[in-house]
Design a protein around this motif. Structure first.
Motif, PDB file in Angstrom:
ATOM      1  N   VAL A  68      22.307  76.756  24.088  1.00 55.33           N
ATOM      2  CA  VAL A  68      21.432  77.498  23.166  1.00 55.33           C
ATOM      3  C   VAL A  68      21.059  78.838  23.788  1.00 55.33           C
ATOM      4  N   ARG A  69      20.710  78.827  25.059  1.00 53.02           N
ATOM      5  CA  ARG A  69      20.344  80.077  25.745  1.00 53.02           C
ATOM      6  C   ARG A  69      21.504  81.069  25.727  1.00 53.02           C
ATOM      7  N   LEU A  70      22.687  80.578  26.056  1.00 53.60           N
ATOM      8  CA  LEU A  70      23.860  81.449  26.079  1.00 53.60           C
ATOM      9  C   LEU A  70      24.155  82.023  24.696  1.00 53.60           C
ATOM     10  N   SER A  71      23.989  81.204  23.668  1.00 50.99           N
ATOM     11  CA  SER A  71      24.207  81.685  22.302  1.00 50.99           C
ATOM     12  C   SER A  71      23.212  82.772  21.948  1.00 50.99           C
ATOM     13  N   GLY A 115      24.361  60.287  35.592  1.00 45.47           N
ATOM     14  CA  GLY A 115      24.316  61.343  34.594  1.00 45.47           C
ATOM     15  C   GLY A 115      25.157  62.570  34.849  1.00 45.47           C
ATOM     16  N   SER A 116      25.839  62.635  35.982  1.00 43.60           N
ATOM     17  CA  SER A 116      26.699  63.791  36.254  1.00 43.60           C
ATOM     18  C   SER A 116      27.860  63.812  35.268  1.00 43.60           C
ATOM     19  N   GLY A 117      28.256  65.014  34.872  1.00 48.31           N
ATOM     20  CA  GLY A 117      29.363  65.174  33.951  1.00 48.31           C
ATOM     21  C   GLY A 117      30.700  65.137  34.668  1.00 48.31           C
ATOM     22  N   VAL A 118      31.745  64.909  33.909  1.00 49.97           N
ATOM     23  CA  VAL A 118      33.083  64.797  34.471  1.00 49.97           C
ATOM     24  C   VAL A 118      33.508  66.103  35.132  1.00 49.97           C
ATOM     25  N   LEU A 119      33.255  67.227  34.492  1.00 46.04           N
ATOM     26  CA  LEU A 119      33.637  68.511  35.091  1.00 46.04           C
ATOM     27  C   LEU A 119      32.867  68.770  36.382  1.00 46.04           C
ATOM     28  N   GLU A 120      31.607  68.410  36.379  1.00 47.99           N
ATOM     29  CA  GLU A 120      30.785  68.553  37.582  1.00 47.99           C
ATOM     30  C   GLU A 120      31.344  67.696  38.717  1.00 47.99           C
ATOM     31  N   GLY A 171      30.184  65.088  25.011  1.00 41.68           N
ATOM     32  CA  GLY A 171      29.238  66.074  24.522  1.00 41.68           C
ATOM     33  C   GLY A 171      28.410  66.618  25.659  1.00 41.68           C
ATOM     34  N   LEU A 172      27.316  67.209  25.299  1.00 42.85           N
ATOM     35  CA  LEU A 172      26.465  67.854  26.283  1.00 42.85           C
ATOM     36  C   LEU A 172      25.167  67.082  26.458  1.00 42.85           C
ATOM     37  N   ASN A 173      24.710  66.990  27.707  1.00 47.65           N
ATOM     38  CA  ASN A 173      23.420  66.356  27.945  1.00 47.65           C
ATOM     39  C   ASN A 173      22.311  67.352  27.577  1.00 47.65           C
ATOM     40  N   ASP A 174      21.071  66.927  27.688  1.00 46.94           N
ATOM     41  CA  ASP A 174      19.945  67.773  27.260  1.00 46.94           C
ATOM     42  C   ASP A 174      19.904  69.114  27.990  1.00 46.94           C
ATOM     43  N   GLN A 175      20.134  69.087  29.289  1.00 47.79           N
ATOM     44  CA  GLN A 175      20.113  70.314  30.080  1.00 47.79           C
ATOM     45  C   GLN A 175      21.249  71.248  29.655  1.00 47.79           C
ATOM     46  N   GLU A 176      22.433  70.693  29.437  1.00 48.92           N
ATOM     47  CA  GLU A 176      23.568  71.491  29.001  1.00 48.92           C
ATOM     48  C   GLU A 176      23.349  72.054  27.594  1.00 48.92           C
TER      49      GLU A 176
END
Length: 104
Positions: free
Chosen positions: A63-66, A21-26, A53-58
């Protein structure tokens, strides 16, 4: 920039991390390589690519950042996705109203 070569064992770990589940950028940051190199290693190992796209945590982080006032463009840059992907996420999450975007 110095070129970083991964050993076969490191590539095994990279693939396992991606499949977990790790993202490419990670992964690029973790292994000290460019994101295109991550994709190249995955392609050589015939690892199926996940839908971008973004996983659930991302998504929760976006949403928090917005809600804290960060722009969609800044969120996209920070999370490694297009502004349009952030917009779609925020509309689906009910953070922004789709109607306000059709008038622009």
């Amino acid at each position: 920039m110095a070129q970083t070569f991964l050993t076969p064992s490191e590539v095994d770990h990279l693939v396992a991390d991606y499949e977990a589940g790790s993202g490419v950028l990670e992964l690029a940051e973790k292994y000290g390589i460019h994101r295109a190199t991550v994709f190249a290693h995955l392609q050589r190992r015939e690892v199926p690519r996940r839908r971008p796209g973004l996983n659930d945590q991302e998504q929760a982080e976006a949403v928090r950042l917005s809600r804290e006032g960060m722009s969609m463009r800044a969120i996209g840059r920070r999370m490694g996705v297009d502004r349009k992907a952030v917009r779609a996420l925020l509309i689906n999450a009910g953070v922004v109203n789709d109607e306000q975007w059709t008038k622009i």
